[in-house]
Design a protein around this motif. Structure first.
Motif, PDB file in Angstrom:
ATOM      1  N   LEU A 451       0.819  -1.198   0.000  1.00 26.50           N
ATOM      2  CA  LEU A 451       0.000   0.000   0.000  1.00 26.50           C
ATOM      3  C   LEU A 451       0.865   1.264   0.000  1.00 26.50           C
ATOM      4  CD1 LEU A 451      -2.816   1.256   0.182  1.00 26.50           C
ATOM      5  CD2 LEU A 451      -2.646   1.086   2.681  1.00 26.50           C
ATOM      6  N   VAL A 452       1.919   1.255   0.823  1.00 29.42           N
ATOM      7  CA  VAL A 452       2.811   2.414   0.865  1.00 29.42           C
ATOM      8  C   VAL A 452       3.488   2.611  -0.489  1.00 29.42           C
ATOM      9  CG1 VAL A 452       4.958   3.291   1.877  1.00 29.42           C
ATOM     10  CG2 VAL A 452       3.183   2.300   3.342  1.00 29.42           C
ATOM     11  N   ALA A 453       3.924   1.498  -1.090  1.00 33.15           N
ATOM     12  CA  ALA A 453       4.565   1.598  -2.405  1.00 33.15           C
ATOM     13  C   ALA A 453       3.595   2.140  -3.444  1.00 33.15           C
ATOM     14  CB  ALA A 453       5.099   0.235  -2.823  1.00 33.15           C
ATOM     15  N   ALA A 454       2.337   1.651  -3.386  1.00 33.59           N
ATOM     16  CA  ALA A 454       1.342   2.129  -4.353  1.00 33.59           C
ATOM     17  C   ALA A 454       1.059   3.609  -4.156  1.00 33.59           C
ATOM     18  CB  ALA A 454       0.063   1.308  -4.204  1.00 33.59           C
ATOM     19  N   VAL A 455       0.915   4.003  -2.895  1.00 35.44           N
ATOM     20  CA  VAL A 455       0.654   5.419  -2.617  1.00 35.44           C
ATOM     21  C   VAL A 455       1.843   6.276  -3.035  1.00 35.44           C
ATOM     22  CG1 VAL A 455       0.287   7.093  -0.765  1.00 35.44           C
ATOM     23  CG2 VAL A 455      -0.977   4.942  -0.769  1.00 35.44           C
ATOM     24  N   ALA A 456       3.043   5.773  -2.740  1.00 36.27           N
ATOM     25  CA  ALA A 456       4.237   6.529  -3.127  1.00 36.27           C
ATOM     26  C   ALA A 456       4.317   6.672  -4.642  1.00 36.27           C
ATOM     27  CB  ALA A 456       5.487   5.840  -2.588  1.00 36.27           C
ATOM     28  N   PHE A 457       4.025   5.576  -5.350  1.00 37.56           N
ATOM     29  CA  PHE A 457       4.054   5.631  -6.812  1.00 37.56           C
ATOM     30  C   PHE A 457       3.030   6.631  -7.345  1.00 37.56           C
ATOM     31  CE2 PHE A 457       2.220   4.148 -10.822  1.00 37.56           C
ATOM     32  CZ  PHE A 457       3.353   4.207 -11.643  1.00 37.56           C
ATOM     33  N   LEU A 458       1.827   6.578  -6.801  1.00 35.34           N
ATOM     34  CA  LEU A 458       0.796   7.515  -7.248  1.00 35.34           C
ATOM     35  C   LEU A 458       1.173   8.949  -6.908  1.00 35.34           C
ATOM     36  CD1 LEU A 458      -2.441   5.535  -6.293  1.00 35.34           C
ATOM     37  CD2 LEU A 458      -1.524   5.932  -8.588  1.00 35.34           C
ATOM     38  N   CYS A 459       1.756   9.117  -5.727  1.00 36.12           N
ATOM     39  CA  CYS A 459       2.168  10.468  -5.343  1.00 36.12           C
ATOM     40  C   CYS A 459       3.213  11.015  -6.307  1.00 36.12           C
ATOM     41  CB  CYS A 459       2.721  10.468  -3.919  1.00 36.12           C
ATOM     42  SG  CYS A 459       1.443  10.265  -2.660  1.00 36.12           S
ATOM     43  N   ILE A 460       4.155  10.134  -6.653  1.00 32.61           N
ATOM     44  CA  ILE A 460       5.203  10.580  -7.573  1.00 32.61           C
ATOM     45  C   ILE A 460       4.635  10.798  -8.971  1.00 32.61           C
ATOM     46  CG2 ILE A 460       7.360   9.882  -8.692  1.00 32.61           C
ATOM     47  CD1 ILE A 460       8.048   8.392  -6.095  1.00 32.61           C
ATOM     48  N   TYR A 461       3.794   9.841  -9.389  1.00 34.21           N
ATOM     49  CA  TYR A 461       3.248   9.927 -10.744  1.00 34.21           C
ATOM     50  C   TYR A 461       2.331  11.143 -10.887  1.00 34.21           C
ATOM     51  CZ  TYR A 461       0.786   8.586 -15.001  1.00 34.21           C
ATOM     52  OH  TYR A 461       0.241   8.582 -16.256  1.00 34.21           O
ATOM     53  N   LEU A 462       1.522  11.400  -9.866  1.00 33.38           N
ATOM     54  CA  LEU A 462       0.568  12.511  -9.925  1.00 33.38           C
ATOM     55  C   LEU A 462       1.095  13.774  -9.265  1.00 33.38           C
ATOM     56  CD1 LEU A 462      -2.694  10.530  -9.077  1.00 33.38           C
ATOM     57  CD2 LEU A 462      -1.852  11.186 -11.344  1.00 33.38           C
ATOM     58  N   ASP A 463       2.338  13.724  -8.813  1.00 34.27           N
ATOM     59  CA  ASP A 463       2.970  14.894  -8.184  1.00 34.27           C
ATOM     60  C   ASP A 463       2.126  15.413  -7.008  1.00 34.27           C
ATOM     61  OD1 ASP A 463       4.988  16.626  -7.836  1.00 34.27           O
ATOM     62  OD2 ASP A 463       4.459  17.967  -9.480  1.00 34.27           O
ATOM     63  N   VAL A 464       1.672  14.469  -6.178  1.00 34.75           N
ATOM     64  CA  VAL A 464       0.822  14.822  -5.041  1.00 34.75           C
ATOM     65  C   VAL A 464       1.516  15.775  -4.074  1.00 34.75           C
ATOM     66  CG1 VAL A 464      -0.382  13.897  -3.013  1.00 34.75           C
ATOM     67  CG2 VAL A 464      -0.579  12.744  -5.221  1.00 34.75           C
ATOM     68  N   PRO A 465       2.800  15.562  -3.747  1.00 37.01           N
ATOM     69  CA  PRO A 465       3.436  16.519  -2.819  1.00 37.01           C
ATOM     70  C   PRO A 465       3.387  17.948  -3.351  1.00 37.01           C
ATOM     71  CG  PRO A 465       4.777  14.554  -3.047  1.00 37.01           C
ATOM     72  CD  PRO A 465       3.702  14.454  -4.079  1.00 37.01           C
ATOM     73  N   TRP A 466       3.567  18.080  -4.660  1.00 40.91           N
ATOM     74  CA  TRP A 466       3.518  19.430  -5.237  1.00 40.91           C
ATOM     75  C   TRP A 466       2.140  20.047  -5.037  1.00 40.91           C
ATOM     76  CZ3 TRP A 466       0.689  21.963  -8.899  1.00 40.91           C
ATOM     77  CH2 TRP A 466       1.204  23.174  -9.374  1.00 40.91           C
ATOM     78  N   TYR A 467       1.084  19.238  -5.256  1.00 41.17           N
ATOM     79  CA  TYR A 467      -0.271  19.756  -5.092  1.00 41.17           C
ATOM     80  C   TYR A 467      -0.575  20.081  -3.628  1.00 41.17           C
ATOM     81  CZ  TYR A 467      -1.470  18.657  -9.894  1.00 41.17           C
ATOM     82  OH  TYR A 467      -1.527  18.646 -11.261  1.00 41.17           O
ATOM     83  N   VAL A 468      -0.053  19.276  -2.762  1.00 40.90           N
ATOM     84  CA  VAL A 468      -0.252  19.556  -1.338  1.00 40.90           C
ATOM     85  C   VAL A 468       0.413  20.871  -0.977  1.00 40.90           C
ATOM     86  CG1 VAL A 468       0.297  18.772   0.995  1.00 40.90           C
ATOM     87  CG2 VAL A 468      -0.511  17.135  -0.703  1.00 40.90           C
ATOM     88  N   ARG A 469       1.626  21.047  -1.466  1.00 40.36           N
ATOM     89  CA  ARG A 469       2.342  22.284  -1.170  1.00 40.36           C
ATOM     90  C   ARG A 469       1.619  23.495  -1.750  1.00 40.36           C
ATOM     91  NH1 ARG A 469       6.659  20.730  -3.083  1.00 40.36           N
ATOM     92  NH2 ARG A 469       6.794  21.893  -5.049  1.00 40.36           N
ATOM     93  N   MET A 470       1.108  23.348  -2.944  1.00 44.29           N
ATOM     94  CA  MET A 470       0.389  24.458  -3.563  1.00 44.29           C
ATOM     95  C   MET A 470      -0.927  24.748  -2.831  1.00 44.29           C
ATOM     96  SD  MET A 470       2.206  25.743  -5.903  1.00 44.29           S
ATOM     97  CE  MET A 470       3.550  25.409  -4.759  1.00 44.29           C
ATOM     98  N   THR A 471      -1.604  23.687  -2.406  1.00 48.81           N
ATOM     99  CA  THR A 471      -2.847  23.884  -1.653  1.00 48.81           C
ATOM    100  C   THR A 471      -2.569  24.625  -0.355  1.00 48.81           C
ATOM    101  OG1 THR A 471      -3.761  21.862  -2.599  1.00 48.81           O
ATOM    102  CG2 THR A 471      -4.819  22.698  -0.609  1.00 48.81           C
ATOM    103  N   TRP A 472      -1.468  24.275   0.267  1.00 48.67           N
ATOM    104  CA  TRP A 472      -1.092  24.959   1.507  1.00 48.67           C
ATOM    105  C   TRP A 472      -0.792  26.440   1.241  1.00 48.67           C
ATOM    106  CZ3 TRP A 472      -1.172  25.062   6.509  1.00 48.67           C
ATOM    107  CH2 TRP A 472      -0.264  25.846   7.214  1.00 48.67           C
ATOM    108  N   GLN A 473      -0.095  26.714   0.164  1.00 45.82           N
ATOM    109  CA  GLN A 473       0.211  28.098  -0.181  1.00 45.82           C
ATOM    110  C   GLN A 473      -1.065  28.876  -0.459  1.00 45.82           C
ATOM    111  OE1 GLN A 473       2.952  29.735  -0.161  1.00 45.82           O
ATOM    112  NE2 GLN A 473       4.626  28.233  -0.166  1.00 45.82           N
ATOM    113  N   TRP A 474      -1.954  28.263  -1.200  1.00 45.65           N
ATOM    114  CA  TRP A 474      -3.209  28.949  -1.522  1.00 45.65           C
ATOM    115  C   TRP A 474      -4.023  29.218  -0.253  1.00 45.65           C
ATOM    116  CZ3 TRP A 474      -8.350  27.616  -0.903  1.00 45.65           C
ATOM    117  CH2 TRP A 474      -9.278  28.422  -1.588  1.00 45.65           C
ATOM    118  N   THR A 475      -4.062  28.242   0.652  1.00 45.61           N
ATOM    119  CA  THR A 475      -4.805  28.396   1.904  1.00 45.61           C
ATOM    120  C   THR A 475      -4.228  29.514   2.745  1.00 45.61           C
ATOM    121  OG1 THR A 475      -5.317  26.038   1.896  1.00 45.61           O
ATOM    122  CG2 THR A 475      -5.611  27.187   3.967  1.00 45.61           C
TER     123      THR A 475
END
Length: 652
Positions: A451-475
Motif C-alpha cells: 500500500l505504501v509503495a502504491a501510494v508513493a508511486f501515485l504520489c510521484i506519478y501525480l505529483d501529489v506533494p507538489w499539489y499539497v504544497r500548492m494547496t497549503w500556499q493557496w490556503t
C-alpha cells in the motif's frame, strides 16, 4: 439323606408355620399346606427338590393379633420377618435355635424391630449360633436401658451383619456396653448405616473384619486411632460422617496393613499443609476423598502407592508440581473443582484416566497428551470453554487423540464469547491466518508495504506533494486575505486578464499579445508579472493575488509552457479558482502544438482542460491574425467595476 434327617427338617418347617400363623388358619387348611409341601419330597427322603416354603401370609389379608409378626419372604434359604416387638420376640428366640448349623436357612432379615436391649441381644446371640450366615436388621428401636451383656461369639456360621437405621432411646449409657458388642464380632463383613453412631471401639483382639461400612453416621477423627487389631481389613467405608482432619485419617489407616479401599467422601475433611506429615497404609490402592473441603495442599498428603484417587467436588485450583510423585496412580478424578487448566503428568507417570469435567477451564493446554503419553481417556467436558484462536490447538488435539477425549463432541461447547455460546467445539472454526500471529503480522506488513509503495508511486506519478504544497500556499494566502481591512482593494477585480506564459515565449507576448490587447479600440487591462507583481511578497502570493484580481486568466501554451514550473503553479491556482467560484475564467492560447508525450504526468489538469475546453490556436498565416485578436477580445470583454480610464493612455 436318611429318613430320620428328612423328618427332622420337615418338623422344623412345620414348627415355623405353626408359630407364625396359628391364629389365622384352621388346622385343616394348615394340614393341606403342609401336605402340599411334603409332596415335594421324593420317595428316597432327599430334600434337594425343596425350592421354597409357601407364603402363608400377605399384607392384603391382614387379620393378625398385635403379638404376631409379618412374613415378607419365606424360602428354604431366606426368611424375612417384619414388625418384631417385645410381645413376639420370645417366639422368634424360641424358633431360631431350631435352625442349627447345617440347616439350609442362610439369610435372615428383620424389619421394624422395637424391643428391649436384652431381647435384642438374645436375638443376636441366637442368630450367632444358628445356620444363618447373612443377618440384616432394619429400622431398629431399642426401648430399654443398655447394660453389660456377655456375648458368646464362639461357634458361629455368621459371615455378614447389616444394620440400617438403629435408634437408641437410652441417652445415658456406658458406650463400651454397646460398641464392644459390635467391635468384637468375629465376622468378615459388618455394615452399620444411618444410625447416628458417634464412635466405634477398636476390636479387643485380632479381628477377622475384611469389610466395614459405617455410611451416614456421626463418626469423627477419633475413630480407630492407634488400633492394631484390624490387620485383615480390606475395605473401609466412612462416607457421610464428620471427619475433619486428613492427617488423622491417614494415621488411622497406617496400622491397617491389608487396607485396599477407603471411602471418605462427603465429610468435612481439610488439610492446610502446615508441615504435618501424613502416614497412610502402604497397601491402600483406592481412595475416595470427593465432596470435602480440600484445597491444593491435599497433594502433600496422599498415599504414595495409590492407584485410583477421587478428589471430585473439592476446592482445588491447581495441581502443584513436584510436591508428591504418585508413581502408581492410574485413575484421577478432579471433576467439579476450580482448576483453570489441565494438570501435567510430571507427578503421575502411570496415569491412564483423568476426569477434569466441570472446572473453570477456558483454554485447555494442547500439549496434554504429549506430557501424558499413557493416558487412555480424558474427560474434560462441561467446562466454560472460550472459543478463540488459542482453543484451535485443543480442537486439533482431539482429532489426533484417537478417541481418547471422552464425551466428544456433546460435552464440549463454547461458553465465551456470548455470541458463540452453545456452539459445539467441533463446529468452531477460524482461518489459519486469523490464528497465526506471525503469519498475520507478516501479511499485514506486506500489505502495508504494498500500500505504501502504491501510494508513493501515485504520489510521484501525480505529483501529489507538489499539489499539497500548492494547496497549503493557496490556503495561507486566502487566510491573509481574510484578515485584510474591509476596504482593501485586494478583494476588487482590477484586471481583465492575467497572462501566464513561459519566459521563452516572452517575445511573442510582449510584441504581439500585449500591444494588440492594450492598444487600439476596446482597451484591455492585463496583469503581467514583470510590471504588476508587488515587491516584497512571495512569487506564489503574487501569482494568487493577480489571479484573484483578474477576471480572466490567459495561458499561452507551448512546449516551453509545460516545461516551466511557475507556469504549472499559475495553471493550478487558476484552475482552483475555476472550481471554487464556478466561473468561466480560463482562456487557452495554443501558441505551438504540444505533442502529448511532452506533457508531464503532473499536467493531468492541462490534459483535461485541452480535452474538454475550446482553445484559441495562433495562426501562422498573417491573414488570420485579425480574426484571432477579435475572438480573444470577445472572450475577455467585460466592464471592470473600477476600470482606470487613463490606463490605455498610459500604455501607449
Amino acid at each position: 439323606m436318611t429318613q430320620k434327617s428328612f423328618f427332622r427338617n420337615f418338623f422344623l418347617y412345620k414348627c415355623l408355620f405353626a408359630l407364625t400363623f396359628q391364629n389365622h388358619f384352621s388346622w385343616p387348611v394348615e394340614d393341606e399346606l403342609f401336605t402340599s409341601a411334603s409332596n415335594n419330597f421324593p420317595e428316597d427322603g432327599s430334600n434337594q427338590k425343596i425350592k421354597s416354603l409357601p407364603l402363608l401370609y400377605t399384607n392384603s389379608h391382614q387379620s393378625k393379633a398385635n403379638s404376631d409378626w409379618v412374613v415378607t419372604q419365606n424360602t428354604t434359604e431366606s426368611l424375612s420377618l417384619s414388625e418384631i416387638t417385645n410381645d413376639n420376640v420370645k417366639k422368634l428366640v424360641t424358633l431360631l435355635p431350631n435352625f442349627r448349623q447345617g440347616s439350609r436357612l442362610q439369610n435372615l432379615t428383620l424389619t421394624n424391630v422395637s424391643v428391649d436391649w436384652n431381647a435384642l441381644m438374645e436375638v443376636f446371640q441366637t442368630v450367632w449360633h444358628s445356620s444363618i450366615e447373612y443377618f440384616n436388621i432394619n429400622n431398629v428401636t431399642q426401648l430399654s436401658d443398655i447394660d453389660r451383656y456377655n456375648f458368646d461369639y464362639s461357634g458361629t456360621s455368621m459371615k455378614a451383619l447389616t444394620i440400617k437405621k438403629i435408634l437408641i432411646t437410652d441417652l445415658y449409657f456406658i458406650q463400651d456396653y454397646l460398641y464392644r458388642i459390635f467391635a468384637d464380632m468375629n465376622i468378615a463383613d459388618m455394615t452399620i448405616t444411618d444410625s447416628e453412631m458417634i464412635h466405634m471401639l477398636c476390636p479387643s483382639s485380632k479381628s477377622p473384619f475384611r469389610y466395614l461400612n459405617f455410611l451416614k453416621n456421626d463418626l469423627t477423627d477419633f475413630l480407630f486411632q492407634k488400633c492394631d487389631n484390624l490387620l485383615q481389613l480390606e475395605t473401609l467405608i466412612l462416607q457421610k460422617n464428620k471427619f475433619e482432619s486428613l492427617p488423622k485419617v491417614s494415621f488411622m489407616t497406617s496400622r491397617m496393613k491389608s487396607l485396599k479401599y477407603l471411602d471418605m467422601s462427603n465429610n468435612l475433611l481439610r488439610h492446610d499443609g502446615a508441615d504435618v506429615q501424613c502416614q497412610w497404609a502402604e497397601s491402600l490402592a483406592e481412595l475416595d476423598l470427593s465432596s470435602n473441603q480440600l484445597a491444593d495442599a491435599v497433594f502433600e498428603c496422599l498415599p504414595v502407592n495409590i492407584k485410583k484417587l477421587s478428589l471430585r467436588n473439592n476446592q482445588i485450583s491447581n495441581v502443584p508440581r513436584g510436591v508428591a510423585e504418585l508413581k502408581s496412580l492410574e485413575e484421577l478424578n478432579l471433576a467439579s473443582n476450580r482448576l483453570a487448566d489441565l494438570p501435567g503428568c510430571s507427578g503421575f507417570p502411570s496415569l491412564q484416566f483423568l476426569n477434569i469435567e466441570m472446572n473453570l477451564i477456558l483454554i485447555p493446554s494442547a500439549d496434554f497428551f504429549q506430557s501424558c503419553p499413557r493416558v487412555r481417556e480424558l474427560q474434560a467436558g462441561h467446562n466454560p470453554f472460550k472459543c478463540s484462536c488459542e482453543l484451535q490447538a485443543f480442537i486439533r488435539l482431539e482429532r489426533r487423540s484417537g478417541g481418547r477425549l471422552f464425551g466428544w463432541p456433546a460435552a464440549y461447547m463454547c461458553e465465551y464469547p456470548e455470541g458463540l455460546r452453545g456452539t459445539e467445539l467441533k463446529d468452531f472454526h477460524l482461518s489459519r491466518l486469523a490464528c497465526n500471529t506471525t503469519l498475520l503480522l507478516v501479511t499485514a506488513l506486506l500489505l502495508t508495504l504494498v500500500l505504501v509503495a502504491a501510494v508513493a508511486f501515485l504520489c510521484i506519478y501525480l505529483d501529489v506533494p507538489w499539489y499539497v504544497r500548492m494547496t497549503w500556499q493557496w490556503t495561507q494566502t486566502k487566510r491573509r486575505a481574510w484578515h485584510n481591512a474591509p476596504g482593501d482593494p485586494g478583494t476588487v477585480l482590477q484586471f481583465h486578464a492575467f497572462i501566464s506564459y513561459s519566459e521563452r515565449d516572452a517575445l511573442w507576448v510582449k510584441n504581439e499579445l500585449i500591444p494588440n490587447l492594450e492598444k487600439g479600440e476596446g482597451c484591455v487591462q492585463l496583469c503581467q508579472h514583470e510590471r504588476n507583481f508587488i515587491p516584497g511578497k512571495s512569487i506564489v502570493e503574487n501569482i494568487i493575488n493577480c489571479i484573484e484580481k483578474s477576471y480572466k486568466s490567459i495561458f499561452v501554451l507551448s512546449p516551453n509552457f509545460v516545461q516551466s514550473e511557475w507556469c504549472h503553479y499559475e495553471l493550478y491556482f487558476a484552475h482552483h479558482k475555476l472550481f471554487s467560484e464556478n466561473s468561466n475564467s480560463l482562456i487557452l492560447i495554443l501558441l505551438e502544438p504540444i505533442p502529448p508525450y511532452l506533457i508531464p504526468a503532473r499536467y493531468h489538469k492541462l490534459k483535461a482542460l485541452m480535452a474538454k475546453r475550446t482553445y484559441l490556436e495562433w495562426p501562422k498565416e498573417r491573414s488570420k491574425h485579425a480574426l484571432f485578436w477579435a475572438n480573444l477580445r470577445a472572450a475577455i470583454s467585460i466592464n471592470l467595476p473600477t476600470a482606470d480610464e487613463n490606463w490605455c493612455g498610459e500604455t501607449d
